[in-house]
Scaffold this motif. Structure first.
Motif, PDB file in Angstrom:
ATOM      1  N   THR A  46       0.872   5.732   0.319  1.00  0.00           N
ATOM      2  CA  THR A  46      -0.119   7.140   0.626  1.00  0.00           C
ATOM      3  C   THR A  46       0.618   8.115  -0.291  1.00  0.00           C
ATOM      4  O   THR A  46       1.700   7.946  -0.613  1.00  0.00           O
ATOM      5  CB  THR A  46       0.470   7.502   2.111  1.00  0.00           C
ATOM      6  N   ASN A  57     -11.794   0.336  -7.160  1.00  0.00           N
ATOM      7  CA  ASN A  57     -11.215   0.585  -5.793  1.00  0.00           C
ATOM      8  C   ASN A  57     -12.240  -0.123  -4.869  1.00  0.00           C
ATOM      9  O   ASN A  57     -12.617  -0.827  -5.150  1.00  0.00           O
ATOM     10  CB  ASN A  57     -11.077   2.139  -5.655  1.00  0.00           C
ATOM     11  N   LYS A  61      -2.096   0.816  -5.439  1.00  0.00           N
ATOM     12  CA  LYS A  61      -2.342   0.371  -4.287  1.00  0.00           C
ATOM     13  C   LYS A  61      -2.364   1.390  -3.180  1.00  0.00           C
ATOM     14  O   LYS A  61      -2.161   1.273  -1.932  1.00  0.00           O
ATOM     15  CB  LYS A  61      -0.936  -0.782  -3.781  1.00  0.00           C
ATOM     16  N   LYS A  95      -4.284   3.720  -0.601  1.00  0.00           N
ATOM     17  CA  LYS A  95      -5.160   3.792   0.160  1.00  0.00           C
ATOM     18  C   LYS A  95      -5.672   5.097   0.809  1.00  0.00           C
ATOM     19  O   LYS A  95      -6.762   5.411   1.416  1.00  0.00           O
ATOM     20  CB  LYS A  95      -4.769   2.705   1.501  1.00  0.00           C
ATOM     21  N   ASP A  96      -4.729   6.047   0.872  1.00  0.00           N
ATOM     22  CA  ASP A  96      -4.870   7.175   1.237  1.00  0.00           C
ATOM     23  C   ASP A  96      -4.467   8.391   0.184  1.00  0.00           C
ATOM     24  O   ASP A  96      -3.102   8.209  -0.189  1.00  0.00           O
ATOM     25  CB  ASP A  96      -4.128   7.554   2.752  1.00  0.00           C
ATOM     26  N   ASN A 105      -6.592   1.111  -7.605  1.00  0.00           N
ATOM     27  CA  ASN A 105      -5.916   1.424  -6.224  1.00  0.00           C
ATOM     28  C   ASN A 105      -6.581   0.704  -5.097  1.00  0.00           C
ATOM     29  O   ASN A 105      -7.292  -0.110  -5.300  1.00  0.00           O
ATOM     30  CB  ASN A 105      -5.750   2.888  -6.049  1.00  0.00           C
ATOM     31  N   LYS A 106      -6.519   1.314  -3.743  1.00  0.00           N
ATOM     32  CA  LYS A 106      -7.266   0.875  -2.778  1.00  0.00           C
ATOM     33  C   LYS A 106      -8.098   1.682  -1.971  1.00  0.00           C
ATOM     34  O   LYS A 106      -8.155   1.544  -0.628  1.00  0.00           O
ATOM     35  CB  LYS A 106      -6.225  -0.212  -1.828  1.00  0.00           C
ATOM     36  N   ASN A 149       0.769  -1.057  -0.023  1.00  0.00           N
ATOM     37  CA  ASN A 149       0.079  -0.055  -0.006  1.00  0.00           C
ATOM     38  C   ASN A 149       0.902   1.372  -0.042  1.00  0.00           C
ATOM     39  O   ASN A 149       2.121   1.112   0.380  1.00  0.00           O
ATOM     40  CB  ASN A 149      -1.135   0.028   1.127  1.00  0.00           C
ATOM     41  N   THR A 188     -10.669   3.705  -0.105  1.00  0.00           N
ATOM     42  CA  THR A 188     -12.176   3.309   0.394  1.00  0.00           C
ATOM     43  C   THR A 188     -12.776   4.606   0.808  1.00  0.00           C
ATOM     44  O   THR A 188     -14.052   4.603   0.841  1.00  0.00           O
ATOM     45  CB  THR A 188     -11.950   2.439   1.936  1.00  0.00           C
TER      46      THR A 188
END
Length: 256
Positions: free
Chosen positions: A42, A106, A62, A64-65, A84-85, A40, A87
């Protein structure tokens, strides 16, 4: 905005390396291609400081933020964050001037309501993000009226989300590969709708109201469970493309 302009491509093995390499303020189109095996990322501040960037692709990263400084990209008009990841999106994401946004592949699960507050957003794709029923009150989010293309394909929707019917400028609605069983009569409120694409759902019939959508140019409802098509379909005088393949049609109107 010409989205066909060539992107400057960077291959990166890790954001920590990328922090030392990037100096892109003289370039307006940037594509980042990840080659590392990190699980992951950022988004690094170096990217968020590229205030001249107009188009940005960060795919398969990947991520997440997006980080708290993403809204520094004040000139960004095109953003592609495919594979990507993500949420959630930052609270200040709605302050951006993005016109075309791709959030496909996502992990949102819940529709990011912040998107409905984006004043300049014209095209929104959020395919294959595990979205199920979306029940949102859009009375305070009138900016949705500016969206002209909306793609919610490859999710788990049981019905067309109500806020779609508030998109008065909507021209193209894509909802293929969901679990939708019917088309709401509110579809008539979309006066600008030209293309309706709802392939591979669980729709049993075409509502009579659909035959009043005289602006329709393209209607794709392939791979559903439709048994009957009314002769009223001839009233769709502007219709150029009709796909009802892989349904359960017993009879086809002679006017088709």
């Amino acid at each position: 905005m010409n989205i066909n302009d060539e992107f400057i491509k960077f291959e990166v093995y890790c954001f920590r390396i990328f922090e030392d390499l990037i100096n892109m303020n003289n370039n307006k189109n940037l594509q980042i291609l990840f080659k590392c095996n990190c699980t992951n990322h950022t988004l690094c501040d170096s990217i968020c400081n590229l205030q001249d960037i107009i188009k940005l692709k960060i795919q398969d990263g990947k991520i997440k933020d997006l980080g708290k400084n993403f809204n520094n990209l004040i000139n960004l008009e095109y953003l592609d964050l495919d594979k990507n990841k993500l949420t959630v999106l930052p609270r200040n994401f709605c302050e951006l001037n993005i016109k075309k946004l791709k959030l496909n592949n996502n992990r949102f699960e819940k529709f990011p309501i912040i998107l409905l507050k984006m004043k300049k957003l014209v095209e929104l794709e959020i395919r294959n993000c595990f979205l199920s029923n979306i029940n949102l009150n859009v009375n305070k989010n009138k900016s949705v009226i500016n969206i002209e293309l909306f793609d919610l394909s490859n999710n788990k929707l049981l019905k067309i989300p109500n806020f779609c019917f508030e998109m008065k400028k909507l021209k193209i609605l894509k909802l293929s590969n969901n679990l939708i069983k019917y088309i709401d009569n509110k579809i008539i409120e979309l006066n600008k709708l030209e293309k309706l694409i709802i392939n591979k759902n669980k729709i049993l019939k075409l509502p009579d109201i659909i035959y009043k959508k005289k602006e329709l140019i393209e209607l794709r409802m392939r791979d559903n469970f439709i048994k009957v098509v009314s002769p009223l379909i001839e009233k769709l005088e502007k219709l150029e493309f009709l796909d009802l393949g892989k349904n359960m049609l017993r009879k086809i109107p002679s006017s088709i």
